[in-house]
Design an enzyme around this catalytic site. Structure first.
Site, short mmCIF file in Angstrom:
data_model
loop_
_atom_site.label_atom_id
_atom_site.label_comp_id
_atom_site.label_asym_id
_atom_site.label_seq_id
_atom_site.Cartn_x
_atom_site.Cartn_y
_atom_site.Cartn_z
CE LYS A 171 -4.21 -1.54 0.12
NZ LYS A 171 -5.24 -1.10 -0.83
CG ASP A 200 -3.75 -0.48 -4.18
OD1 ASP A 200 -4.10 0.56 -4.78
OD2 ASP A 200 -4.56 -1.22 -3.59
CD GLU A 226 -4.87 -2.83 -6.72
OE1 GLU A 226 -4.18 -3.86 -6.86
OE2 GLU A 226 -5.76 -2.75 -5.85
CD GLU A 252 -9.66 -1.16 -4.99
OE1 GLU A 252 -8.53 -1.60 -5.22
OE2 GLU A 252 -10.06 -0.86 -3.85
CG ASP A 275 -14.61 -6.56 -4.51
OD1 ASP A 275 -13.70 -6.30 -3.72
OD2 ASP A 275 -15.56 -7.33 -4.26
CG HIS A 302 -10.35 -5.31 -4.99
ND1 HIS A 302 -11.48 -5.19 -4.21
CD2 HIS A 302 -9.37 -4.64 -4.33
CE1 HIS A 302 -11.18 -4.47 -3.13
NE2 HIS A 302 -9.92 -4.13 -3.18
CD GLU A 335 -6.68 -7.35 -2.74
OE1 GLU A 335 -7.53 -7.19 -3.63
OE2 GLU A 335 -6.09 -6.41 -2.17
CA CA Z 1 -6.67 -1.71 -4.20
#
Ligand code: CA
Length: 381
Positions: A171, A200, A226, A252, A275, A302, A335
């Site tokens: 992240k 991401d 991402e 997502e 997602d 996702h 994921e």
């Molecule tokens: Ca993400």
């Protein structure tokens, strides 16, 4: 067979230690689950994705007040018919966000029912499994203090590696300089270990900063970058894809085949990430795969929800074709959120597990999981 009732469960659990992604502090984990009942005693489960800052009550209200009246009395096996009914009848106030998340939950539950009715896992109903096990990647590296946590994140990378993960998603989006410092610390910690990284930013930046970060990470051989820019900035996405060396991922925060038509049509992504809990469910996921396949874009879902969402994602991934066939084409990955989620592991009787670096696709009917009702009571709002 007829649908006789829908029960919505809103679950919440405050986190002992809040954590941040680039958009804010996550203080609780939550889930909106739906249970669809039939006159044959078959019950199906679905989940509406509630991202870290999203009140789960919104999708719950959508299901209770908007969708339930549309599907009561209908044949649950009519998944495509009911998807279009739910989408069309909510179009003028829906199309995105929590409304499509509500549709996703109901649609997933219908597929669970269909699987249980036929005695087959959902992937079989989707045309069969391209793979019966999926490699998970660790999603983690959230912040607990804010900036300046490079060393702690490097230690976390080693923990994921020691737990058996060979792919990890970091992240980012906490300031470009801070991001770069953290990536160098993580890269150094993993030196000599066979691992692949993704990053991401959760659309933290505008184009200039997103490009600056991407260029600074050019040597990391990232599997993907991402959500580099806001989901609305389709031209920005296309610019990232043209100017940066690594594959660009996103989706997502996009929904249904209509939303993905824009994303794919504008040449935004190399990896499309619907997602299943918010894109419109298994049915919408299937539409999106057909669209992505025609664009030569790989779908890799996702997932950040509870055990129901994970199971739905796993069934779906099993049935996703590789977009660009070759003997050694990269396979879609699962994921595997490593952040604290008190009821994710407890919600089903046999929690999904990684063994030797792989997660098996459940072979039982429908989603292939059984919900532990005592857990519903423990976390019910
Ligand atoms: Ca993400």
């Amino acid at each position: 067979m007829k649908i006789t009732d829908l029960t919505v469960h809103v679950l919440k659990s405050p986190l002992a230690e809040p954590f941040a992604f680039s958009q804010g502090w996550v203080k609780q984990r939550s889930a909106t689950l739906v249970e669809v009942h039939t006159d044959q005693g078959i019950v199906g489960w679905g989940e509406a994705f509630a991202q870290g800052l999203e009140p789960p009550e919104i999708a719950a209200a959508v299901i209770e007040h908007a969708l339930k009246p549309l599907v009561l009395g209908a044949d649950p096996l009519d998944t495509e018919v009911l998807w279009h009914r739910m989408y069309h009848r909510t179009r003028d106030y829906g199309r995105k966000g929590s409304v499509t998340a509500g549709i996703s939950a109901v649609d997933t539950a219908l597929w669970d029912i269909a699987g249980k009715f036929h005695g087959l896992p959902i992937c079989k109903l989707l045309g069969g499994a391209f793979r019966l096990r999926v490699q998970p990647y660790a999603t983690g590296f959230y912040r607990i203090g804010g900036q300046g946590e490079a060393q702690r994140l490097a230690d976390e990378a080693l923990r994921h590696f020691d737990a058996g993960f060979t792919q990890m998603k970091v992240k980012l989006g906490y300031g470009v300089d801070d991001d770069i410092a953290c990536m160098h610390a993580i890269g150094k910690a993993l030196q000599g270990k066979a691992t692949r990284l993704m990053v991401d930013t959760n659309h933290a930046y505008g184009r200039a900063d997103a490009l600056r970060l991407g260029r600074a990470l050019a040597d990391f051989d990232l599997r993907w970058y991402e959500e580099p820019v806001a989901p609305e900035d389709l031209n920005g996405y296309a610019e990232m894809r043209q100017k940066l060396p690594m594959p660009i991922a996103g989706g997502e925060n996009e929904h249904t085949l209509y939303g993905f038509r824009e994303l794919l049509g504008a040449g935004c992504v190399d990896v499309a990430q619907p997602d299943i809990g918010s894109c419109g469910g298994i049915s919408a996921g299937r539409h999106i795969v057909a669209l992505a396949q025609a664009h030569g874009v790989q779908v890799n879902p996702h997932v950040w929800g509870s055990a129901i969402a994970q199971a739905a994602s796993l069934q779906f991934i099993a049935a996703v074709p590789v977009a660009n066939h070759s003997l050694f084409a990269p396979e879609p990955v699962l994921e595997y959120d490593r952040s604290s989620h008190p009821f994710r592991q407890q919600l089903i009787t046999r929690p999904l597990q990684m063994t030797d670096g792989w997660v098996e696709v459940p072979g039982g009917p429908g989603l292939g999981v059984e919900v532990d009702r005592s857990v519903l009571e423990a976390y019910r709002v």
